[in-house]
Design a protein around this motif. Structure first.
Motif, mmCIF file in Angstrom:
data_model
loop_
_atom_site.group_PDB
_atom_site.id
_atom_site.type_symbol
_atom_site.label_atom_id
_atom_site.label_comp_id
_atom_site.label_asym_id
_atom_site.label_seq_id
_atom_site.Cartn_x
_atom_site.Cartn_y
_atom_site.Cartn_z
ATOM 1 N N ARG A 9 0.822 -1.207 0.000
ATOM 2 C CA ARG A 9 0.000 0.000 0.000
ATOM 3 C C ARG A 9 0.857 1.259 0.000
ATOM 4 N NH1 ARG A 9 -5.446 -0.274 1.320
ATOM 5 N NH2 ARG A 9 -6.267 -2.374 1.496
ATOM 6 N N LEU A 10 1.959 1.232 0.733
ATOM 7 C CA LEU A 10 2.828 2.406 0.775
ATOM 8 C C LEU A 10 3.479 2.671 -0.577
ATOM 9 C CD1 LEU A 10 4.599 1.992 4.254
ATOM 10 C CD2 LEU A 10 2.800 3.600 3.636
ATOM 11 N N LEU A 11 3.629 1.612 -1.370
ATOM 12 C CA LEU A 11 4.249 1.779 -2.683
ATOM 13 C C LEU A 11 3.420 2.687 -3.586
ATOM 14 C CD1 LEU A 11 6.744 0.753 -4.236
ATOM 15 C CD2 LEU A 11 5.300 -1.049 -5.183
ATOM 16 N N ASP A 12 2.115 2.762 -3.327
ATOM 17 C CA ASP A 12 1.245 3.603 -4.148
ATOM 18 C C ASP A 12 1.318 5.079 -3.762
ATOM 19 O OD1 ASP A 12 0.304 1.423 -5.560
ATOM 20 O OD2 ASP A 12 -1.334 1.051 -4.145
ATOM 21 N N LEU A 13 1.953 5.367 -2.646
ATOM 22 C CA LEU A 13 2.029 6.749 -2.185
ATOM 23 C C LEU A 13 3.299 7.398 -2.730
ATOM 24 C CD1 LEU A 13 1.042 6.266 1.567
ATOM 25 C CD2 LEU A 13 -0.441 6.715 -0.378
ATOM 26 N N HIS A 14 3.128 8.492 -3.419
ATOM 27 C CA HIS A 14 4.287 9.186 -3.976
ATOM 28 C C HIS A 14 3.948 10.659 -4.123
ATOM 29 C CE1 HIS A 14 2.174 9.362 -7.857
ATOM 30 N NE2 HIS A 14 1.780 8.140 -7.573
ATOM 31 N N PRO A 15 4.957 11.519 -4.114
ATOM 32 C CA PRO A 15 4.686 12.948 -4.290
ATOM 33 C C PRO A 15 4.101 13.227 -5.672
ATOM 34 C CG PRO A 15 6.904 12.557 -3.450
ATOM 35 C CD PRO A 15 6.376 11.234 -3.895
ATOM 36 N N HIS A 16 3.132 14.147 -5.743
ATOM 37 C CA HIS A 16 2.577 14.539 -7.027
ATOM 38 C C HIS A 16 2.020 15.951 -6.936
ATOM 39 C CE1 HIS A 16 -0.792 12.923 -4.735
ATOM 40 N NE2 HIS A 16 -1.610 13.668 -5.474
ATOM 41 N N HIS A 17 2.232 16.710 -7.980
ATOM 42 C CA HIS A 17 1.728 18.086 -8.054
ATOM 43 C C HIS A 17 2.107 18.905 -6.820
ATOM 44 C CE1 HIS A 17 -0.424 16.721 -11.534
ATOM 45 N NE2 HIS A 17 -1.187 15.910 -10.833
ATOM 46 N N GLY A 18 3.341 18.706 -6.359
ATOM 47 C CA GLY A 18 3.811 19.468 -5.221
ATOM 48 C C GLY A 18 3.273 19.007 -3.888
ATOM 49 N N VAL A 19 2.579 17.852 -3.859
ATOM 50 C CA VAL A 19 2.001 17.333 -2.625
ATOM 51 C C VAL A 19 2.869 16.187 -2.108
ATOM 52 C CG1 VAL A 19 0.004 16.226 -1.570
ATOM 53 C CG2 VAL A 19 -0.322 17.965 -3.337
ATOM 54 N N THR A 20 3.242 16.230 -0.836
ATOM 55 C CA THR A 20 4.010 15.140 -0.252
ATOM 56 C C THR A 20 3.058 14.111 0.345
ATOM 57 O OG1 THR A 20 4.151 16.137 1.949
ATOM 58 C CG2 THR A 20 5.832 16.783 0.348
ATOM 59 N N PRO A 21 3.506 12.874 0.457
ATOM 60 C CA PRO A 21 2.613 11.812 0.943
ATOM 61 C C PRO A 21 2.601 11.657 2.452
ATOM 62 C CG PRO A 21 4.683 10.858 0.242
ATOM 63 C CD PRO A 21 4.798 12.348 -0.008
ATOM 64 N N ARG A 22 3.039 12.665 3.215
ATOM 65 C CA ARG A 22 3.192 12.512 4.658
ATOM 66 C C ARG A 22 1.898 12.070 5.339
ATOM 67 N NH1 ARG A 22 7.748 15.300 6.933
ATOM 68 N NH2 ARG A 22 6.554 15.630 8.844
ATOM 69 N N GLU A 23 0.799 12.782 5.074
ATOM 70 C CA GLU A 23 -0.458 12.449 5.747
ATOM 71 C C GLU A 23 -0.975 11.086 5.304
ATOM 72 O OE1 GLU A 23 -3.110 15.702 5.155
ATOM 73 O OE2 GLU A 23 -2.126 16.960 6.638
ATOM 74 N N ASN A 24 -0.870 10.788 4.003
ATOM 75 C CA ASN A 24 -1.313 9.478 3.532
ATOM 76 C C ASN A 24 -0.443 8.364 4.095
ATOM 77 O OD1 ASN A 24 -3.388 10.581 2.053
ATOM 78 N ND2 ASN A 24 -2.264 10.629 0.137
ATOM 79 N N PHE A 25 0.850 8.647 4.234
ATOM 80 C CA PHE A 25 1.766 7.668 4.823
ATOM 81 C C PHE A 25 1.339 7.366 6.253
ATOM 82 C CE2 PHE A 25 5.399 6.646 7.467
ATOM 83 C CZ PHE A 25 6.099 5.706 6.731
ATOM 84 N N LEU A 26 1.095 8.410 7.032
ATOM 85 C CA LEU A 26 0.675 8.231 8.421
ATOM 86 C C LEU A 26 -0.627 7.439 8.493
ATOM 87 C CD1 LEU A 26 1.037 8.941 11.451
ATOM 88 C CD2 LEU A 26 -0.183 11.090 10.991
ATOM 89 N N THR A 27 -1.594 7.802 7.644
ATOM 90 C CA THR A 27 -2.889 7.118 7.626
ATOM 91 C C THR A 27 -2.739 5.652 7.243
ATOM 92 O OG1 THR A 27 -4.152 9.117 7.142
ATOM 93 C CG2 THR A 27 -5.129 7.037 6.463
ATOM 94 N N GLU A 28 -1.914 5.375 6.238
ATOM 95 C CA GLU A 28 -1.784 4.002 5.745
ATOM 96 C C GLU A 28 -1.177 3.088 6.799
ATOM 97 O OE1 GLU A 28 -3.182 1.622 3.566
ATOM 98 O OE2 GLU A 28 -2.961 3.378 2.274
ATOM 99 N N VAL A 29 -0.149 3.570 7.489
ATOM 100 C CA VAL A 29 0.473 2.745 8.532
ATOM 101 C C VAL A 29 -0.487 2.570 9.707
ATOM 102 C CG1 VAL A 29 2.420 2.525 10.104
ATOM 103 C CG2 VAL A 29 2.777 3.482 7.827
ATOM 104 N N PHE A 30 -1.196 3.630 10.073
ATOM 105 C CA PHE A 30 -2.189 3.555 11.149
ATOM 106 C C PHE A 30 -3.280 2.550 10.786
ATOM 107 C CE2 PHE A 30 -5.910 5.707 13.406
ATOM 108 C CZ PHE A 30 -5.564 5.213 14.650
ATOM 109 N N ALA A 31 -3.743 2.587 9.536
ATOM 110 C CA ALA A 31 -4.771 1.650 9.088
ATOM 111 C C ALA A 31 -4.274 0.205 9.168
ATOM 112 C CB ALA A 31 -5.192 1.978 7.655
ATOM 113 N N HIS A 32 -3.004 -0.005 8.851
ATOM 114 C CA HIS A 32 -2.440 -1.362 8.936
ATOM 115 C C HIS A 32 -2.470 -1.878 10.370
ATOM 116 C CE1 HIS A 32 0.086 -4.787 7.924
ATOM 117 N NE2 HIS A 32 0.804 -4.511 9.000
#
Length: 272
Positions: A9-32
């Protein structure tokens, strides 16, 4: 169901359009953690519901695509917990997570409309890193103040898990390092006794992270915000505000080693 794999799941998170994946990273690990640890799931759902529940059986989805009837636009709430508790009571909980980005009232209004469509057993919750984010969510008119939380609350709930996996222990360490835990009070004895201890410096860094995330710092001129970060450098732990080529730089935080600055402590008996 296949065994949850956070790395896929973390592999799908990547920076795009100037947005960093910090919040999604935190959410994904928390969800796990919620997917893989029954006690962690029970404790967190109990916190969200405001009452003790056991035997939570549910799916935990991140960025689940949602849409309103007769509307073309779609949205992606950070977390969806959907299932039932041991009494067979159904639960549907949508959660919006924030770390460094501000609370978005329009976003919460849209999510609230989705929750209303799901019926009386659905609710909307908010989890932020700062009191400012939490207060903005509670005052936006779309979410009850009792459904607004801090990441500190999640840290406290997960800390109650009796048999912590290695993964959970490392996640709690990560949260503490990023200023997402309550931390512990700094005592005069700590400051006076061992200024350069690793535990003490780590505590200072946690508080600096919290200062960085919980305050706007408009008092610092805008030109100093281009390069802003928290670090431990030159006998200082704090928020570093830098300009190009160090012309000049400002630091807001804690001075614990005076040798590099040729100054003295105001009152050495009280520590830093």
């Amino acid at each position: 169901m296949s065994k949850p794999n956070v790395f896929k799941r973390l592999l799908d998170l990547h920076p795009h359009h100037g947005v960093t994946p910090r919040e999604n990273f935190l959410t994904e690990v928390f969800a796990h953690i919620l997917r893989s640890d029954q006690m962690a799931r029970d404790l967190w759902v109990s916190k969200l519901l405001g009452r003790t529940v056991r035997g939570v059986t549910c799916v935990v989805e991140t960025r689940q695509c949602e849409s309103l009837p007769n509307e073309a636009s779609r949205c992606y709430p950070d977390l969806l917990i959907e299932g039932k508790i041991s009494s067979d009571e159904p639960i549907t909980i949508y959660c919006e997570h924030k770390w460094h980005s501000p609370c978005d009232s329009d976003q919460l209004r849209t999510y609230k409309r989705i929750v209303n469509e799901r019926g009386p057993n659905a609710q909307l919750c908010f989890v932020g890193a700062s009191q400012r984010q939490k207060g903005d969510a509670a005052n936006c008119g779309s979410i009850h103040k009792n459904n607004c939380f801090l990441w500190e609350d999640a840290f406290a709930a997960l800390s109650e898990v009796e048999e912590k996996s290695v993964f959970l222990k490392e996640f709690l360490d990560f949260m503490a390092d990023q200023g997402l835990s309550p931390g512990v009070p700094i005592t005069v004895g700590q400051m006076r006794g061992f200024l350069d201890s690793a535990t003490f410096l780590a505590t200072l860094k946690r508080f600096s992270e919290k200062l960085n995330s919980e305050y706007v710092w408009d008092v610092i001129p805008k030109r100093f915000h281009a390069d802003r970060y928290v670090s431990n450098n030159y006998g200082r732990v704090g928020i570093f505000f830098e300009t190009k080529d160090w012309r000049p730089a400002l630091t807001v935080g804690f001075l614990y080693d005076v040798s590099d600055h040729n100054v003295t402590f105001v009152n050495r008996d009280k520590g830093i």
